[in-house]
Scaffold this motif. Structure first.
Motif, PDB file in Angstrom:
ATOM      1  N   VAL A 111      47.911  46.599  38.599  1.00 48.41           N
ATOM      2  CA  VAL A 111      47.066  45.383  38.610  1.00 48.41           C
ATOM      3  C   VAL A 111      46.019  45.176  39.431  1.00 48.41           C
ATOM      4  O   VAL A 111      45.077  44.240  39.187  1.00 48.41           O
ATOM      5  N   LEU A 112      45.830  45.873  40.470  1.00 49.40           N
ATOM      6  CA  LEU A 112      44.897  45.827  41.440  1.00 49.40           C
ATOM      7  C   LEU A 112      44.426  47.277  41.643  1.00 49.40           C
ATOM      8  O   LEU A 112      44.431  47.801  42.770  1.00 49.40           O
ATOM      9  N   PRO A 113      43.652  47.767  40.535  1.00 56.16           N
ATOM     10  CA  PRO A 113      43.342  49.161  40.659  1.00 56.16           C
ATOM     11  C   PRO A 113      42.288  49.560  41.631  1.00 56.16           C
ATOM     12  O   PRO A 113      42.140  50.631  41.942  1.00 56.16           O
ATOM     13  N   TYR A 114      41.571  48.599  41.957  1.00 51.70           N
ATOM     14  CA  TYR A 114      40.371  48.832  42.862  1.00 51.70           C
ATOM     15  C   TYR A 114      40.616  48.520  44.364  1.00 51.70           C
ATOM     16  O   TYR A 114      39.686  48.561  45.288  1.00 51.70           O
ATOM     17  N   VAL A 115      41.861  48.205  44.625  1.00 53.42           N
ATOM     18  CA  VAL A 115      42.019  47.835  45.986  1.00 53.42           C
ATOM     19  C   VAL A 115      42.619  49.209  46.783  1.00 53.42           C
ATOM     20  O   VAL A 115      43.282  49.921  45.961  1.00 53.42           O
ATOM     21  N   PRO A 116      41.981  49.321  47.845  1.00 48.58           N
ATOM     22  CA  PRO A 116      42.555  50.653  48.843  1.00 48.58           C
ATOM     23  C   PRO A 116      43.844  50.925  48.733  1.00 48.58           C
ATOM     24  O   PRO A 116      44.541  49.663  48.942  1.00 48.58           O
ATOM     25  N   ASP A 168      42.578  40.032  53.557  1.00 45.58           N
ATOM     26  CA  ASP A 168      42.546  41.200  52.747  1.00 45.58           C
ATOM     27  C   ASP A 168      43.530  41.320  52.221  1.00 45.58           C
ATOM     28  O   ASP A 168      43.687  42.048  51.049  1.00 45.58           O
ATOM     29  N   TYR A 169      44.854  40.993  52.805  1.00 49.62           N
ATOM     30  CA  TYR A 169      46.109  41.050  52.289  1.00 49.62           C
ATOM     31  C   TYR A 169      46.595  40.288  51.309  1.00 49.62           C
ATOM     32  O   TYR A 169      47.759  40.179  50.632  1.00 49.62           O
ATOM     33  N   LEU A 170      46.024  38.855  51.367  1.00 45.28           N
ATOM     34  CA  LEU A 170      46.460  37.718  50.789  1.00 45.28           C
ATOM     35  C   LEU A 170      46.865  38.031  49.144  1.00 45.28           C
ATOM     36  O   LEU A 170      47.889  37.589  48.839  1.00 45.28           O
ATOM     37  N   VAL A 171      45.687  38.502  48.533  1.00 47.31           N
ATOM     38  CA  VAL A 171      46.201  38.648  46.923  1.00 47.31           C
ATOM     39  C   VAL A 171      47.109  39.798  46.959  1.00 47.31           C
ATOM     40  O   VAL A 171      48.029  39.646  45.990  1.00 47.31           O
ATOM     41  N   PRO A 172      46.713  40.830  47.421  1.00 48.82           N
ATOM     42  CA  PRO A 172      47.735  42.159  47.032  1.00 48.82           C
ATOM     43  C   PRO A 172      49.372  41.711  47.425  1.00 48.82           C
ATOM     44  O   PRO A 172      50.339  42.181  46.760  1.00 48.82           O
ATOM     45  N   PHE A 173      49.344  41.123  48.717  1.00 50.67           N
ATOM     46  CA  PHE A 173      50.752  40.615  48.802  1.00 50.67           C
ATOM     47  C   PHE A 173      51.355  39.427  47.980  1.00 50.67           C
ATOM     48  O   PHE A 173      52.828  39.669  47.609  1.00 50.67           O
ATOM     49  N   THR A 174      50.480  38.506  47.558  1.00 49.37           N
ATOM     50  CA  THR A 174      50.965  37.921  46.483  1.00 49.37           C
ATOM     51  C   THR A 174      51.240  38.558  45.156  1.00 49.37           C
ATOM     52  O   THR A 174      52.249  38.214  44.614  1.00 49.37           O
ATOM     53  N   ILE A 175      50.715  39.393  44.665  1.00 45.35           N
ATOM     54  CA  ILE A 175      50.812  40.284  43.546  1.00 45.35           C
ATOM     55  C   ILE A 175      52.330  41.011  43.815  1.00 45.35           C
ATOM     56  O   ILE A 175      52.869  41.059  42.633  1.00 45.35           O
ATOM     57  N   LYS A 213      40.247  33.645  44.046  1.00 37.89           N
ATOM     58  CA  LYS A 213      40.465  33.300  42.738  1.00 37.89           C
ATOM     59  C   LYS A 213      39.918  34.104  41.764  1.00 37.89           C
ATOM     60  O   LYS A 213      40.709  34.465  40.727  1.00 37.89           O
ATOM     61  N   LYS A 214      38.787  34.777  41.813  1.00 41.08           N
ATOM     62  CA  LYS A 214      38.493  35.907  41.081  1.00 41.08           C
ATOM     63  C   LYS A 214      39.200  37.029  41.141  1.00 41.08           C
ATOM     64  O   LYS A 214      39.435  37.797  40.122  1.00 41.08           O
ATOM     65  N   GLU A 215      39.742  37.456  42.474  1.00 46.33           N
ATOM     66  CA  GLU A 215      40.566  38.372  42.504  1.00 46.33           C
ATOM     67  C   GLU A 215      41.971  37.990  41.851  1.00 46.33           C
ATOM     68  O   GLU A 215      42.537  39.035  40.850  1.00 46.33           O
ATOM     69  N   PHE A 216      42.516  36.893  41.792  1.00 44.04           N
ATOM     70  CA  PHE A 216      43.648  36.377  41.173  1.00 44.04           C
ATOM     71  C   PHE A 216      43.445  36.674  39.367  1.00 44.04           C
ATOM     72  O   PHE A 216      44.325  37.262  38.815  1.00 44.04           O
ATOM     73  N   GLU A 217      42.401  36.232  39.000  1.00 44.31           N
ATOM     74  CA  GLU A 217      41.896  36.412  37.710  1.00 44.31           C
ATOM     75  C   GLU A 217      41.761  37.677  37.345  1.00 44.31           C
ATOM     76  O   GLU A 217      42.537  37.929  36.089  1.00 44.31           O
ATOM     77  N   ILE A 257      45.524  49.307  51.736  1.00 43.76           N
ATOM     78  CA  ILE A 257      46.092  47.873  51.558  1.00 43.76           C
ATOM     79  C   ILE A 257      47.316  47.670  50.809  1.00 43.76           C
ATOM     80  O   ILE A 257      48.539  47.018  51.283  1.00 43.76           O
ATOM     81  N   LYS A 258      47.579  48.606  49.819  1.00 42.76           N
ATOM     82  CA  LYS A 258      48.728  48.360  49.220  1.00 42.76           C
ATOM     83  C   LYS A 258      50.147  48.705  49.878  1.00 42.76           C
ATOM     84  O   LYS A 258      51.226  48.424  49.569  1.00 42.76           O
ATOM     85  N   VAL A 259      49.874  49.941  50.583  1.00 41.02           N
ATOM     86  CA  VAL A 259      51.099  50.297  51.432  1.00 41.02           C
ATOM     87  C   VAL A 259      50.809  49.834  52.921  1.00 41.02           C
ATOM     88  O   VAL A 259      51.914  50.004  53.647  1.00 41.02           O
ATOM     89  N   ALA A 260      49.827  49.131  53.333  1.00 42.78           N
ATOM     90  CA  ALA A 260      49.763  48.597  54.737  1.00 42.78           C
ATOM     91  C   ALA A 260      49.874  49.743  55.545  1.00 42.78           C
ATOM     92  O   ALA A 260      50.571  49.497  56.741  1.00 42.78           O
ATOM     93  N   TYR A 261      49.102  50.863  55.382  1.00 40.62           N
ATOM     94  CA  TYR A 261      48.873  51.841  56.315  1.00 40.62           C
ATOM     95  C   TYR A 261      47.534  52.035  56.866  1.00 40.62           C
ATOM     96  O   TYR A 261      46.543  51.800  55.980  1.00 40.62           O
ATOM     97  N   THR A 262      47.137  52.602  58.039  1.00 40.63           N
ATOM     98  CA  THR A 262      45.826  52.672  58.508  1.00 40.63           C
ATOM     99  C   THR A 262      45.298  54.125  57.574  1.00 40.63           C
ATOM    100  O   THR A 262      46.097  54.564  57.140  1.00 40.63           O
ATOM    101  N   GLU A 263      43.835  54.064  57.613  1.00 42.52           N
ATOM    102  CA  GLU A 263      43.670  55.462  56.862  1.00 42.52           C
ATOM    103  C   GLU A 263      44.132  56.615  57.490  1.00 42.52           C
ATOM    104  O   GLU A 263      44.375  57.624  56.791  1.00 42.52           O
TER     105      GLU A 263
END
Length: 343
Positions: free
Chosen positions: A232-237, A191-198, A116-120, A240-246
């Motif tokens: 809108v999720l500037p602090y997410v790695p 970990d992907y729930l909020v980024p995937f939703t966005i 919820k805080k991440e969505f906010e 996660i955004k591109v769903a690649y390993t490091e």
């Protein structure tokens, strides 16, 4: 391509250090949204449904929640009347495996306060860029992997979004999403729930030219979606955004020039055959046409690189202007995109 990866191995440790200290997200100016107020309403539909103890209680629940009944439970068109839906919900409620999915959701997500805080925070950034944005209500659910004809991973209904928690329960869940290959399954985790939703929500703003079916058009559309999530999720790695390993992300960054050359030399950008899109943009375990080690969806990542270059080359372009622009060729042309070629 083997030579490409031998070159990569020489510099991998240096690049890992460099990228961890100097990635694009850290360089990008992050706006102050502390004074922006948003109200995030969360409803736990799975808890509400599993609290119903009889068919009469289900009927009462549906009458009291017509929006949920019509838009969510009946949206697939499988149940011709409320009577059939009540029977389906009662059957769903009685299945032990669905109860297990719900118990796993309770254990893994708890009170959902973290999400919820991440969505906010994400909604604050969206409202910063799009002042007229009205945050949708967030409804969580357990759908039994949509086997009862309602639900799914993330469904945007406009004024509310329904998130199937059973899809995102991750490796500790009793049951994982069935018939999904591992390279996709790894993205069905908390970990992907909020980024995937966005990313799904970005479709509201992401204008595309339906008549342009080229590989480039698909690349830029995905690039804009990734850029939206990045803003809108500037602090997410970025992993996660591109769903690649490091490691995958380091590899594609290091070999960006080689990958771009592959697209140019094989004249892929303006191909409109469905197979070309499938090979370079759609979900696959690898992009074998480039290399057995090259990750799938490479066209999406490359599209993001082009869009990022476009935004840097044209600082007057805001996120709303970018999302409203459906001219993929113009974005490429004005991006001044020219990745470093490594020998």
């Amino acid at each position: 391509m083997r030579n490409m990866y031998s070159h990569f191995l020489v510099g991998v440790l240096l690049l890992l250090t460099f990228i961890s200290c100097n990635n694009d997200t850290e360089k990008k100016e992050v706006p102050d949204v502390s004074n922006i107020e948003v109200n995030v309403e969360v409803r736990r539909l799975e808890q509400e449904i599993f609290a119903l103890k009889s068919k009469d209680e289900i009927v009462k629940y549906l009458i009291e929640n017509p929006e949920i009944e019509q838009k969510y439970f009946l949206q697939a068109g499988l149940y011709p009347s409320r009577t059939y839906l009540v029977d389906a919900l009662w059957d769903f409620r009685q299945k032990v495996e669905n109860d297990t999915l719900k118990l796993d959701a309770d254990r893994i997500f708890g009170d959902f306060e973290k999400q919820k805080k991440e969505f906010e925070q994400a909604f604050k950034y969206i409202k910063y860029h799009f002042p007229d944005f009205v945050p949708p209500k967030i409804y969580t659910s357990v759908s039994g992997f949509a086997n009862w004809g309602f639900g799914g991973d993330v469904i945007d209904f406009g004024d509310f979004i329904v998130i199937g928690l059973d899809y995102f329960e991750g490796e500790t869940a009793t049951y994982r999403v069935p018939e999904v290959p591992n390279y996709i399954l790894k993205r069905y985790s908390p970990d992907y729930l909020v980024p995937f939703t966005i990313q799904i929500l970005s479709n509201r703003f992401n204008k595309v030219n339906a008549n342009d079916r080229t590989v480039l058009s698909h690349m830029i559309a995905w690039g804009k979606a990734y850029e939206f999530v990045d803003e809108v999720l500037p602090y997410v790695p970025d992993t996660i955004k591109v769903a690649y390993t490091e490691q995958q992300l380091v590899e594609v960054n290091y070999n960006e020039g080689y990958i771009w050359s592959h697209f140019v030399e094989n004249e892929l950008l303006y191909k409109s055959e469905r197979m070309a899109v499938k090979r370079y943009v759609d979900d696959r375990p690898t992009t074998s046409e480039i290399s057995g080690e090259s990750p799938g969806r490479i066209g999406r990542w490359l599209g993001w690189r082009i869009v990022s270059s476009y935004m840097k080359a044209n600082p007057e372009v805001t996120l709303p202007k970018l999302m409203a622009d459906d001219n993929a060729n113009k974005i490429l042309r004005q991006s001044k995109y020219k990745p470093l070629s490594r020998k």
